[in-house]
Design an enzyme around this catalytic site. Structure first.
Site, PDB file in Angstrom:
ATOM      1  N   LYS A 176       0.822  -1.215   0.000  1.00  0.00           N
ATOM      2  CA  LYS A 176       0.000   0.000   0.000  1.00  0.00           C
ATOM      3  C   LYS A 176       0.847   1.252   0.000  1.00  0.00           C
ATOM      4  O   LYS A 176       0.440   2.282  -0.515  1.00  0.00           O
ATOM      5  CB  LYS A 176      -0.972  -0.012   1.178  1.00  0.00           C
ATOM      6  CG  LYS A 176      -2.095  -1.010   0.966  1.00  0.00           C
ATOM      7  CD  LYS A 176      -3.368  -0.636   1.680  1.00  0.00           C
ATOM      8  CE  LYS A 176      -4.473  -1.577   1.242  1.00  0.00           C
ATOM      9  NZ  LYS A 176      -5.696  -1.486   2.021  1.00  0.00           N
ATOM     10  N   LYS A 226      -3.637  -9.818  -5.759  1.00  0.00           N
ATOM     11  CA  LYS A 226      -4.984 -10.168  -5.288  1.00  0.00           C
ATOM     12  C   LYS A 226      -6.034  -9.171  -5.809  1.00  0.00           C
ATOM     13  O   LYS A 226      -5.702  -8.014  -6.096  1.00  0.00           O
ATOM     14  CB  LYS A 226      -5.024 -10.267  -3.765  1.00  0.00           C
ATOM     15  CG  LYS A 226      -5.149  -8.978  -3.043  1.00  0.00           C
ATOM     16  CD  LYS A 226      -5.651  -9.223  -1.609  1.00  0.00           C
ATOM     17  CE  LYS A 226      -5.808  -7.873  -0.919  1.00  0.00           C
ATOM     18  NZ  LYS A 226      -6.672  -7.878   0.221  1.00  0.00           N
ATOM     19  N   LYS A 269     -10.726  -4.113  -3.838  1.00  0.00           N
ATOM     20  CA  LYS A 269     -11.779  -3.144  -4.158  1.00  0.00           C
ATOM     21  C   LYS A 269     -11.213  -1.757  -4.451  1.00  0.00           C
ATOM     22  O   LYS A 269     -11.864  -0.948  -5.091  1.00  0.00           O
ATOM     23  CB  LYS A 269     -12.829  -3.105  -3.053  1.00  0.00           C
ATOM     24  CG  LYS A 269     -12.328  -2.738  -1.679  1.00  0.00           C
ATOM     25  CD  LYS A 269     -13.492  -2.651  -0.708  1.00  0.00           C
ATOM     26  CE  LYS A 269     -13.467  -3.679   0.391  1.00  0.00           C
ATOM     27  NZ  LYS A 269     -12.276  -3.725   1.240  1.00  0.00           N
TER      28      LYS A 269
END
Ligand code: AQP
Length: 337
Positions: free
Chosen positions: A119, A201, A204
């Site tokens: 992230k 992966k 969203k």
């Protein structure tokens, strides 16, 4: 003397971030199991809004997403009379315990977290301290409820290990305080991969909407997205090493139909990816259809949703505050009268 007291049911806790519209990955890896688990365990499920602000959220959109995820928890069939269904920020003990646990967590431990590394690359302009200490807040979420089991996708396993380490450390420094939680990972759908880059992966918050199927996508959109999923040039439907795209579609199809990989390979022998993708898309559409229908009904009754959130927060607080008080006493705080 015979002990006839009923055996205490184990407790599970799981959370989902309202950081976007939940994906097929969230659904197959987590949500789909939650309804079944809620029947066998004492259960609590939260909309993890505090976690979601580790990435910048647009306020009006964020508010809507929180309500949508709450409605989704009911749409997957959770019964708020049986399970505790709540919004994380409505229970202040989460933030309070997270601060205390920050002081029992090492900088080095947090630096190794894969999600933080991923992230911080994806949001290089906002590598905030909250993003770094995200797993500590997650530990607080779990430990407050003395959860025995935490149903998570395999992507969250590393964070759960940290929660266990923090619990063990605190229990050793003071005395047994927290239940040390175990991960509960469903057999299939443990990790659904991106449709555009099947080594990553499905998420969203991926900026490319073609990479995920959202649980609220219409049937046409689902068909389009699955048709454009990356596969390979072998043209053979069978599971194998290095065949990430096909493996991912097989895993999705298997989760939706209950068929195993051998059976899927046999059913599609001699058929191309076009036919296979059409079957996967149809299976996904049918899997999500009832969820979507129930979701629409709950979103039409906001007053009911607020009521569920209020009652859920009250029930959650009564457990969480007990744990927090215990922790504060052990650390040596003077408790308010
Ligand atoms: N791709 C996935 N496959 C299987 N399970 C998944 N989960 C998430 N993605 C997949 C599981 O869904 C639950 C809720 O996840 P979350 O929203 O709290 O956090 P996340 O893992 O960070 O999910 P996303 O979709 O990747 O969100 P963003 O993009 O905001 O970071 C968890 O149990 C998770 O394991």
């Amino acid at each position: 003397m015979e002990n006839n007291a009923p055996e205490k049911r184990k407790r599970i806790l799981s959370c989902i971030q309202p950081s976007g519209i939940p994906t097929l990955g969230n659904y197959l890896g987590a949500l789909k199991n939650w309804k079944t688990l809620s029947e066998d365990f004492d259960s609590a499920f939260a909309v993890a809004d505090l976690h979601a602000i580790t990435v910048r959220q647009e306020p009006a959109k964020f508010r809507k997403q929180i309500t949508e995820v709450l409605a989704l928890l009911l749409a997957i069939g959770l019964d708020p009379e049986k399970s505790i269904v709540f919004i994380q920020s409505h229970v202040p003990a989460h933030s309070q315990l997270a601060w205390i646990l920050n002081c029992y967590t090492q900088f080095g431990e947090m630096s190794r977290m894969t999600q933080f590394k991923d992230k911080s690359k994806a949001h290089a302009d906002n590598v905030n301290v909250g993003l770094f200490s995200y797993p500590v807040l997650m530990a607080a979420d779990i430990l407050l409820y003395q959860a025995d089991l935490v149903p998570v996708g395999i992507d969250q396993k590393q964070h759960l290990e940290i929660a266990r380490d923090i619990a063990n450390r605190f229990n050793t420094i003071y005395s047994p305080t927290f239940t040390v939680p175990e991960p509960y990972i469903g057999k299939q759908g443990a990790k659904v991969m991106s449709l555009q880059d099947p080594t990553k992966k499905m998420s969203k918050s991926d900026p490319n909407p073609k990479s995920y199927v959202s649980v609220f996508d219409t049937p046409d959109v689902i068909v389009k997205k699955i048709k454009s999923a990356v596969t390979d040039c072998e043209g053979k439907v069978c599971y194998g090493e290095g065949r990430d795209g096909v493996n991912n579609l097989m895993s999705i199809y298997s989760c939706c139909t209950g068929l195993d990989y051998d059976r899927i390979a046999a059913d599609f022998e001699g058929k191309g990816y076009g036919e296979f993708k059409a079957a996967v898309a149809e299976a996904v559409v049918e899997e999500l259809r009832p969820v979507r229908e129930r979701f629409d009904r709950y979103m039409g009754d906001k007053a009911y949703l607020l009521d569920v959130a209020a009652k859920g927060a009250q029930r959650a607080s009564s457990i969480a505050d007990r744990t927090l008080n215990k922790v504060m006493k052990k650390v040596g705080f003077v408790l308010p009268k």
